[in-house]
Design a protein around this motif. Structure first.
Motif, PDB file in Angstrom:
ATOM      1  N   ARG B   9       0.832  -1.208   0.000  1.00  0.00           N
ATOM      2  CA  ARG B   9       0.000   0.000   0.000  1.00  0.00           C
ATOM      3  C   ARG B   9       0.869   1.262   0.000  1.00  0.00           C
ATOM      4  O   ARG B   9       0.448   2.300  -0.510  1.00  0.00           O
ATOM      5  CB  ARG B   9      -0.912   0.004   1.227  1.00  0.00           C
ATOM      6  N   HIS B  10       2.043   1.135   0.569  1.00  0.00           N
ATOM      7  CA  HIS B  10       2.982   2.266   0.597  1.00  0.00           C
ATOM      8  C   HIS B  10       4.367   1.742   0.235  1.00  0.00           C
ATOM      9  O   HIS B  10       4.737   0.642   0.651  1.00  0.00           O
ATOM     10  CB  HIS B  10       3.023   2.919   1.978  1.00  0.00           C
ATOM     11  N   LEU B  11       5.112   2.553  -0.507  1.00  0.00           N
ATOM     12  CA  LEU B  11       6.457   2.141  -0.912  1.00  0.00           C
ATOM     13  C   LEU B  11       7.335   3.365  -1.010  1.00  0.00           C
ATOM     14  O   LEU B  11       6.967   4.351  -1.656  1.00  0.00           O
ATOM     15  CB  LEU B  11       6.403   1.415  -2.246  1.00  0.00           C
ATOM     16  N   ASN B  17      16.871   1.791  -6.944  1.00  0.00           N
ATOM     17  CA  ASN B  17      16.222   0.534  -6.551  1.00  0.00           C
ATOM     18  C   ASN B  17      15.406  -0.069  -7.683  1.00  0.00           C
ATOM     19  O   ASN B  17      15.020   0.617  -8.639  1.00  0.00           O
ATOM     20  CB  ASN B  17      15.285   0.784  -5.358  1.00  0.00           C
ATOM     21  N   LYS B  18      15.130  -1.367  -7.503  1.00  0.00           N
ATOM     22  CA  LYS B  18      14.142  -2.047  -8.336  1.00  0.00           C
ATOM     23  C   LYS B  18      13.069  -2.608  -7.414  1.00  0.00           C
ATOM     24  O   LYS B  18      13.378  -3.291  -6.438  1.00  0.00           O
ATOM     25  CB  LYS B  18      14.783  -3.209  -9.093  1.00  0.00           C
ATOM     26  N   LYS B  19      11.831  -2.316  -7.747  1.00  0.00           N
ATOM     27  CA  LYS B  19      10.720  -2.816  -6.933  1.00  0.00           C
ATOM     28  C   LYS B  19       9.574  -3.193  -7.874  1.00  0.00           C
ATOM     29  O   LYS B  19       9.565  -2.804  -9.053  1.00  0.00           O
ATOM     30  CB  LYS B  19      10.209  -1.738  -5.962  1.00  0.00           C
ATOM     31  N   SER B  20       8.606  -3.912  -7.319  1.00  0.00           N
ATOM     32  CA  SER B  20       7.423  -4.266  -8.103  1.00  0.00           C
ATOM     33  C   SER B  20       6.155  -4.008  -7.324  1.00  0.00           C
ATOM     34  O   SER B  20       6.099  -4.250  -6.113  1.00  0.00           O
ATOM     35  CB  SER B  20       7.477  -5.750  -8.490  1.00  0.00           C
ATOM     36  N   LEU B  21       5.161  -3.525  -8.019  1.00  0.00           N
ATOM     37  CA  LEU B  21       3.821  -3.372  -7.474  1.00  0.00           C
ATOM     38  C   LEU B  21       2.978  -4.543  -7.955  1.00  0.00           C
ATOM     39  O   LEU B  21       3.093  -4.965  -9.111  1.00  0.00           O
ATOM     40  CB  LEU B  21       3.183  -2.060  -7.928  1.00  0.00           C
ATOM     41  N   LYS B  22       2.129  -5.016  -7.065  1.00  0.00           N
ATOM     42  CA  LYS B  22       1.293  -6.155  -7.412  1.00  0.00           C
ATOM     43  C   LYS B  22      -0.181  -5.784  -7.317  1.00  0.00           C
ATOM     44  O   LYS B  22      -0.600  -5.062  -6.408  1.00  0.00           O
ATOM     45  CB  LYS B  22       1.579  -7.324  -6.469  1.00  0.00           C
ATOM     46  N   CYS B  23      -0.951  -6.290  -8.251  1.00  0.00           N
ATOM     47  CA  CYS B  23      -2.400  -6.101  -8.255  1.00  0.00           C
ATOM     48  C   CYS B  23      -3.045  -7.462  -8.479  1.00  0.00           C
ATOM     49  O   CYS B  23      -2.603  -8.222  -9.345  1.00  0.00           O
ATOM     50  CB  CYS B  23      -2.805  -5.137  -9.350  1.00  0.00           C
ATOM     51  N   PRO B  69       0.756 -12.060 -15.936  1.00  0.00           N
ATOM     52  CA  PRO B  69       0.931 -13.504 -16.125  1.00  0.00           C
ATOM     53  C   PRO B  69      -0.389 -14.253 -16.326  1.00  0.00           C
ATOM     54  O   PRO B  69      -0.402 -15.320 -16.938  1.00  0.00           O
ATOM     55  CB  PRO B  69       1.616 -13.936 -14.833  1.00  0.00           C
ATOM     56  N   ASN B  70      -1.475 -13.702 -15.791  1.00  0.00           N
ATOM     57  CA  ASN B  70      -2.796 -14.303 -15.989  1.00  0.00           C
ATOM     58  C   ASN B  70      -3.838 -13.215 -15.779  1.00  0.00           C
ATOM     59  O   ASN B  70      -3.503 -12.098 -15.380  1.00  0.00           O
ATOM     60  CB  ASN B  70      -3.009 -15.491 -15.050  1.00  0.00           C
ATOM     61  N   SER B  71      -5.079 -13.559 -16.019  1.00  0.00           N
ATOM     62  CA  SER B  71      -6.133 -12.529 -15.977  1.00  0.00           C
ATOM     63  C   SER B  71      -6.381 -11.969 -14.589  1.00  0.00           C
ATOM     64  O   SER B  71      -7.038 -10.955 -14.440  1.00  0.00           O
ATOM     65  CB  SER B  71      -7.443 -13.106 -16.523  1.00  0.00           C
ATOM     66  N   SER B  72      -5.854 -12.634 -13.573  1.00  0.00           N
ATOM     67  CA  SER B  72      -6.127 -12.194 -12.203  1.00  0.00           C
ATOM     68  C   SER B  72      -5.011 -11.350 -11.606  1.00  0.00           C
ATOM     69  O   SER B  72      -5.222 -10.711 -10.577  1.00  0.00           O
ATOM     70  CB  SER B  72      -6.349 -13.404 -11.285  1.00  0.00           C
ATOM     71  N   HIS B  73      -3.842 -11.373 -12.234  1.00  0.00           N
ATOM     72  CA  HIS B  73      -2.690 -10.700 -11.640  1.00  0.00           C
ATOM     73  C   HIS B  73      -2.052  -9.733 -12.621  1.00  0.00           C
ATOM     74  O   HIS B  73      -1.922 -10.007 -13.809  1.00  0.00           O
ATOM     75  CB  HIS B  73      -1.630 -11.721 -11.203  1.00  0.00           C
ATOM     76  N   LEU B  74      -1.650  -8.614 -12.058  1.00  0.00           N
ATOM     77  CA  LEU B  74      -0.973  -7.584 -12.844  1.00  0.00           C
ATOM     78  C   LEU B  74       0.142  -7.007 -11.992  1.00  0.00           C
ATOM     79  O   LEU B  74      -0.060  -6.706 -10.814  1.00  0.00           O
ATOM     80  CB  LEU B  74      -1.960  -6.485 -13.240  1.00  0.00           C
ATOM     81  N   PHE B  75       1.323  -6.873 -12.615  1.00  0.00           N
ATOM     82  CA  PHE B  75       2.471  -6.318 -11.902  1.00  0.00           C
ATOM     83  C   PHE B  75       2.944  -5.058 -12.630  1.00  0.00           C
ATOM     84  O   PHE B  75       2.752  -4.901 -13.825  1.00  0.00           O
ATOM     85  CB  PHE B  75       3.618  -7.334 -11.858  1.00  0.00           C
ATOM     86  N   LEU B  76       3.572  -4.203 -11.842  1.00  0.00           N
ATOM     87  CA  LEU B  76       4.260  -3.051 -12.429  1.00  0.00           C
ATOM     88  C   LEU B  76       5.661  -3.036 -11.845  1.00  0.00           C
ATOM     89  O   LEU B  76       5.856  -2.792 -10.655  1.00  0.00           O
ATOM     90  CB  LEU B  76       3.522  -1.751 -12.106  1.00  0.00           C
ATOM     91  N   HIS B  77       6.636  -3.368 -12.718  1.00  0.00           N
ATOM     92  CA  HIS B  77       8.025  -3.415 -12.283  1.00  0.00           C
ATOM     93  C   HIS B  77       8.645  -2.032 -12.455  1.00  0.00           C
ATOM     94  O   HIS B  77       8.484  -1.390 -13.501  1.00  0.00           O
ATOM     95  CB  HIS B  77       8.802  -4.453 -13.095  1.00  0.00           C
ATOM     96  N   LEU B  78       9.351  -1.612 -11.423  1.00  0.00           N
ATOM     97  CA  LEU B  78       9.891  -0.254 -11.373  1.00  0.00           C
ATOM     98  C   LEU B  78      11.412  -0.297 -11.265  1.00  0.00           C
ATOM     99  O   LEU B  78      11.950  -1.070 -10.454  1.00  0.00           O
ATOM    100  CB  LEU B  78       9.335   0.490 -10.146  1.00  0.00           C
ATOM    101  N   ALA B  87       3.801   9.081  -6.769  1.00  0.00           N
ATOM    102  CA  ALA B  87       2.383   9.229  -7.068  1.00  0.00           C
ATOM    103  C   ALA B  87       1.622   8.072  -6.438  1.00  0.00           C
ATOM    104  O   ALA B  87       2.215   7.181  -5.835  1.00  0.00           O
ATOM    105  CB  ALA B  87       2.132   9.233  -8.581  1.00  0.00           C
ATOM    106  N   LEU B  88       0.316   8.090  -6.615  1.00  0.00           N
ATOM    107  CA  LEU B  88      -0.531   6.960  -6.243  1.00  0.00           C
ATOM    108  C   LEU B  88      -0.752   6.140  -7.506  1.00  0.00           C
ATOM    109  O   LEU B  88      -1.206   6.667  -8.520  1.00  0.00           O
ATOM    110  CB  LEU B  88      -1.866   7.450  -5.687  1.00  0.00           C
ATOM    111  N   TYR B  89      -0.411   4.867  -7.454  1.00  0.00           N
ATOM    112  CA  TYR B  89      -0.581   3.994  -8.607  1.00  0.00           C
ATOM    113  C   TYR B  89      -1.790   3.104  -8.349  1.00  0.00           C
ATOM    114  O   TYR B  89      -1.821   2.342  -7.381  1.00  0.00           O
ATOM    115  CB  TYR B  89       0.691   3.185  -8.866  1.00  0.00           C
ATOM    116  N   LEU B  90      -2.750   3.240  -9.229  1.00  0.00           N
ATOM    117  CA  LEU B  90      -4.016   2.534  -9.073  1.00  0.00           C
ATOM    118  C   LEU B  90      -4.151   1.451 -10.120  1.00  0.00           C
ATOM    119  O   LEU B  90      -3.868   1.657 -11.302  1.00  0.00           O
ATOM    120  CB  LEU B  90      -5.181   3.515  -9.208  1.00  0.00           C
ATOM    121  N   CYS B  91      -4.616   0.328  -9.669  1.00  0.00           N
ATOM    122  CA  CYS B  91      -4.930  -0.790 -10.552  1.00  0.00           C
ATOM    123  C   CYS B  91      -6.449  -0.872 -10.673  1.00  0.00           C
ATOM    124  O   CYS B  91      -7.183  -0.552  -9.731  1.00  0.00           O
ATOM    125  CB  CYS B  91      -4.373  -2.067  -9.951  1.00  0.00           C
TER     126      CYS B  91
END
Lengths: 118, 115
Positions: B9-11, B17-23, B69-78, B87-91
């Motif tokens: 929720r917060h990063l 750095n390299k990080k990933s957001l998950k949805c 990777p599938n219809s249920s999951h979405l990532f944003l690699h940073l 910013a606020l990143y919304l899925c």
């Protein structure tokens, strides 16, 4: 020019007052969709309503009502007897159906911050 | 769980750095979206995935890399982000696959701060 204009940046009311949030849109499409979302401080955008361009009937849902006027390209949102829990940022959005494959794109207004004071 | 969830929720991250957001969406939807919400600016669409295929890249810099990777999951690699990327990143997701007029349902967002 903005496609979705929410001219009111901030509105402050006292609880139980009625408040109207304005939304004016711009499109050349004959078929389009309009949305309102609520964003409380937690950040999540909460879907409130969707209206298609062929349905100009006004809608009422509890204390919420929406007035769609194609003649003035407006889709205004009224909260009756406002409550403190209504405090949030409210976004109006437009989804067009034009060419170019971008018919899934929601164009948002800048939002109106509504503060309801007790 | 129900609806659309996002982690973290917060990063806070440095520019190197390299990080990933998950949805993750639990709604059985076929389309997923990344939006960026900066202060004082309207929400900006970044990416759209329709049945796991990317169908829209809204001129997003390559330091943002989506993955579905599938219809249920979405990532944003940073990686190698800039302070202005804070910013606020919304899925969001929608039911039938990014069709016209579909309602998009949003997650709570990840609030990102780049130092």
């Amino acid at each position: 020019a903005q496609k979705v204009t929410q001219a009111q940046t901030e509105i402050s009311v006292v609880e139980k007052e009625d408040v109207t949030l304005d939304c004016v849109y711009e499109t050349r499409d004959t078929t389009y969709y309009l949305f309102w979302y609520k964003q409380p401080p937690s950040g999540e955008l909460v879907f409130l309503i969707r209206r298609n361009s062929f349905d100009e009937q006004n809608e009422i849902s509890g204390r919420y009502s929406w007035n769609f006027q194609k003649s003035t390209s407006s889709f205004n949102f009224t909260i009756t007897a406002s409550q403190v829990v209504d405090s949030a940022v409210y976004f109006c959005a437009l989804r067009e159906t034009g060419s170019g494959g971008s018919n899934y794109k929601l164009t948002f207004g800048k939002g109106t911050l509504l503060t309801v004071n007790p | 769980e129900t609806g659309v969830t996002q982690t973290p929720r917060h990063l806070v991250m440095g520019m190197t750095n390299k990080k990933s957001l998950k949805c993750e969406q639990h709604l059985g939807h076929n389309a997923m979206y990344w939006y960026k919400q900066s202060a004082k600016k309207p929400l900006e669409l970044m990416f759209v995935y329709n049945f796991k295929e990317q169908t829209e890249n809204n001129s997003v810099p390559s330091r943002f890399s989506p993955e579905c990777p599938n219809s249920s999951h979405l990532f944003l690699h940073l990686h190698t982000l800039q302070p202005e990327d804070s910013a606020l990143y919304l899925c969001a997701s929608s039911p039938l696959g990014a069709g016209v007029g579909e309602t998009q349902y949003f997650g709570p967002g990840t609030r990102l701060l780049v130092l």
